[in-house]
Design an enzyme around this catalytic site. Structure first.
Site, PDB file in Angstrom:
ATOM      1  N   LYS A  21       0.832  -1.209   0.000  1.00 48.51           N
ATOM      2  CA  LYS A  21       0.000   0.000   0.000  1.00 48.51           C
ATOM      3  C   LYS A  21       0.868   1.262   0.000  1.00 48.51           C
ATOM      4  O   LYS A  21       0.631   2.180  -0.771  1.00 48.51           O
ATOM      5  CB  LYS A  21      -0.933  -0.031   1.227  1.00 48.51           C
ATOM      6  CG  LYS A  21      -1.894   1.139   1.300  1.00 48.51           C
ATOM      7  CD  LYS A  21      -3.165   0.765   2.043  1.00 48.51           C
ATOM      8  CE  LYS A  21      -2.981   0.771   3.551  1.00 48.51           C
ATOM      9  NZ  LYS A  21      -2.863   2.120   4.134  1.00 48.51           N
ATOM     10  N   ASP A 327       1.790  -1.344  11.891  1.00 48.52           N
ATOM     11  CA  ASP A 327       0.482  -1.749  11.350  1.00 48.52           C
ATOM     12  C   ASP A 327       0.162  -3.213  11.658  1.00 48.52           C
ATOM     13  O   ASP A 327      -0.989  -3.646  11.502  1.00 48.52           O
ATOM     14  CB  ASP A 327       0.429  -1.510   9.835  1.00 48.52           C
ATOM     15  CG  ASP A 327       0.452  -0.020   9.501  1.00 48.52           C
ATOM     16  OD1 ASP A 327       0.148   0.801  10.386  1.00 48.52           O
ATOM     17  OD2 ASP A 327       0.793   0.311   8.351  1.00 48.52           O
ATOM     18  N   ARG A 400      -7.560  -3.312   9.459  1.00 46.55           N
ATOM     19  CA  ARG A 400      -6.557  -4.189  10.083  1.00 46.55           C
ATOM     20  C   ARG A 400      -7.136  -4.917  11.302  1.00 46.55           C
ATOM     21  O   ARG A 400      -6.705  -6.018  11.642  1.00 46.55           O
ATOM     22  CB  ARG A 400      -5.306  -3.407  10.451  1.00 46.55           C
ATOM     23  CG  ARG A 400      -4.678  -2.729   9.243  1.00 46.55           C
ATOM     24  CD  ARG A 400      -3.183  -2.693   9.259  1.00 46.55           C
ATOM     25  NE  ARG A 400      -2.690  -1.955   8.102  1.00 46.55           N
ATOM     26  CZ  ARG A 400      -2.512  -2.475   6.885  1.00 46.55           C
ATOM     27  NH1 ARG A 400      -2.777  -3.745   6.660  1.00 46.55           N
ATOM     28  NH2 ARG A 400      -2.083  -1.736   5.881  1.00 46.55           N
TER      29      ARG A 400
HETATM   30  C1  S3P Z   1       2.463   4.867   6.204  1.00 46.77           C
HETATM   31  C2  S3P Z   1       3.064   5.200   7.391  1.00 46.77           C
HETATM   32  C3  S3P Z   1       2.582   4.756   8.697  1.00 46.77           C
HETATM   33  C4  S3P Z   1       1.633   3.570   8.575  1.00 46.77           C
HETATM   34  C5  S3P Z   1       0.619   3.785   7.506  1.00 46.77           C
HETATM   35  C6  S3P Z   1       1.289   3.986   6.156  1.00 46.77           C
HETATM   36  C7  S3P Z   1       3.036   5.391   4.951  1.00 46.77           C
HETATM   37  O1  S3P Z   1       1.890   5.816   9.325  1.00 46.77           O
HETATM   38  O2  S3P Z   1       1.002   3.322   9.808  1.00 46.77           O
HETATM   39  O3  S3P Z   1      -0.257   2.675   7.423  1.00 46.77           O
HETATM   40  O4  S3P Z   1       2.686   4.879   3.860  1.00 46.77           O
HETATM   41  O5  S3P Z   1       3.848   6.320   5.012  1.00 46.77           O
HETATM   42  P1  S3P Z   1       2.654   6.966  10.171  1.00 46.77           P
HETATM   43  O6  S3P Z   1       3.519   7.709   9.258  1.00 46.77           O
HETATM   44  O7  S3P Z   1       1.565   7.803  10.737  1.00 46.77           O
HETATM   45  O8  S3P Z   1       3.424   6.228  11.228  1.00 46.77           O
END
Ligand code: S3P
Length: 439
Positions: A21, A327, A400
């Protein structure tokens, strides 16, 4: 509402999980800002990534969808057009925060919003650094919440220290600097996922990262005139999606899983280390290192003895590894109920501000299944050897949570019902079909 019955049959299953993702979001963003066409293979067609695609189409980016790949016709660093309408990030924090950085440096104004969950998530963490760069960005109703009103401005450089390890904050600042043609650095307490840095490098951007002895890290971007498409981006399978099936194999005696082509970038693969600390054996086959490293992951069921515990016999998961498995913590918490010891998960206060308050929601639902779990400010205390029983699960529309409890249901006694199961479409639209195939 979906009903899941426990499986008493050891399954042997081989699968490929959909594209990562984080990498999929960034593939659209960087391809749009580059010169030339980019073919994106393995793009995740989930609701979150489709939100990013729709936002960039709304800014004049032509994206063709063919079988199995996207072709993004880049518009160059200064080629985005003013959107006619509000940009809608849906449920996606990555879309909201990364795009805010890009939008802050455009020669036009925009309004950026998302669903009810997005409108509750903290945006001060990006509003503060962007404002310090000279941006004009504010919440429409509340100063630090979406909808965000962004008036594009000429930004200047910044050396920002973020109190949280967040790839979204880091990437927001780096993208703002990239579009503004300024230098910027972001220091974070622990290295967060580095997909932005890797992809920026692949497009010819100038970026360096330094990691210090205390675990903190600085990413520094220097101006470049243009980004050039590398031609193809090959998105690896999402380790966050693979996690459900790897853990399923560890919850059902006799089971075996092979997940092909999983991204194992070290800033994302913390779950593999934790599963090994729990006593799992995970084989990495066909490993490749270029760009985003990837491998096929094979796990066979074995009783988890959790040999790597502290002096009190507790398995502690905390510190530097947390951003690399943030995550996956709902799934890890579920698995921890099956260990022969207590597990403490700490330093994970960020879980409180994800798609749901994941500390509260995991605790509520695991209790419904009969587990001994206590929520703390920054994590959980989980008692092992729980005999889980079926229950009615409320995932609070959090993908999730729904998927983690589907796996819990496989090892529980009796039926489990999961409400609002369609929320898995945020990151893994084929999840229920894959689970059915496995069963
Ligand atoms: C992500 C960063 C994470 C993660 C999110 C996706 C990203 O969040 O939890 O699902 O793609 O940069 P945070 O940057 O808030 O830690």
């Amino acid at each position: 509402m979906i009903t899941i019955r426990p499986t008493h049959h050891p399954f042997r299953h081989e699968l490929t999980v959909p594209g990562d993702k984080s990498v999929s979001h960034r593939s659209i963003m960087f391809s749009a800002l580059a010169e030339g066409d980019t073919r994106v293979r393995g793009f995740l067609r989930s609701a979150d990534c489709l939100s990013t695609m729709a936002c960039f189409r709304g800014m004049g980016v032509d994206i063709e969808e063919t079988d199995g790949e996207l072709i993004v016709h880049g518009r160059g660093l200064h080629g985005l057009q003013a959107p006619a309408d509000t940009l809608d990030a849906g449920n996606s924090g990555t879309t909201t925060r990364l795009m805010a950085g890009i939008l802050a440096a455009q020669p036009f104004s925009s309004r950026l919003t998302g669903d009810a969950s997005i409108q509750k998530r903290p945006m001060g963490r990006i509003i503060r650094p962007l404002t310090a760069m000279g941006a004009d960005i504010r919440g429409e109703k509340e100063p630090e919440l979406a909808p965000l009103l962004i008036k594009g401005s000429a930004l200047h450089g910044i050396d920002w220290t973020s109190p949280v390890a967040s790839a979204q904050v880091k990437s927001c600042i780096l993208l703002a600097a990239l579009c503004a043609g300024t230098e910027a650095s972001v220091t974070e307490p622990t290295l967060s996922r580095d997909h932005t840095e890797r992809m920026l490098g692949a497009f010819g951007g100038k970026i360096s990262t330094e990691q210090y002895a205390d675990g903190s890290a600085t990413a520094r971007i220097t101006p470049c005139d243009r980004l050039v498409s590398p031609g193809v981006i090959d998105v690896p399978g999402d380790i966050s999606s693979a996690a459900y099936f790897l853990c399923a194999a560890l919850m059902v005696p006799g089971a075996e899983i092979l997940v092909r082509n999983v991204g194992i970038n070290p800033t994302r693969a913390g779950i593999l280390e934790v599963l090994r600390r729990m006593g799992a054996v995970i084989e990495e086959e066909n490993r490749t290192e270029s760009g985003e490293p990837r491998a096929d992951l094979r796990v066979r069921y074995r009783e988890l003895a959790a040999p790597d515990r502290d002096a009190n016999g507790v398995l502690v998961i905390g510190g530097e590894i947390i951003p690399a498995l943030i995550d996956e913590l709902p799934m890890i918490a579920v698995l921890a109920t099956q260990l022969p010891c207590r597990t403490v998960i700490r330093d994970a206060a960020e879980l409180r501000v994800k798609e749901s308050d994941r500390i509260a929601v995991v605790t509520e639902n695991l209790r419904r299944m009969g587990a001994g779990i206590t929520a703390t400010g920054d994590g959980f205390i989980i008692e092992g050897r729980a005999h889980l029983h079926g229950a009615e699960i409320d995932p609070h529309a959090d993908h999730r949570i729904a998927m983690s409890f589907a796996v819990a249901a496989l090892a529980a006694e009796g039926e489990t019902r999961i409400d609002g199961e369609e929320c898995v479409s945020i990151s893994y639209p084929e999840f229920w079909r894959e689970l059915e195939r496995l069963l």
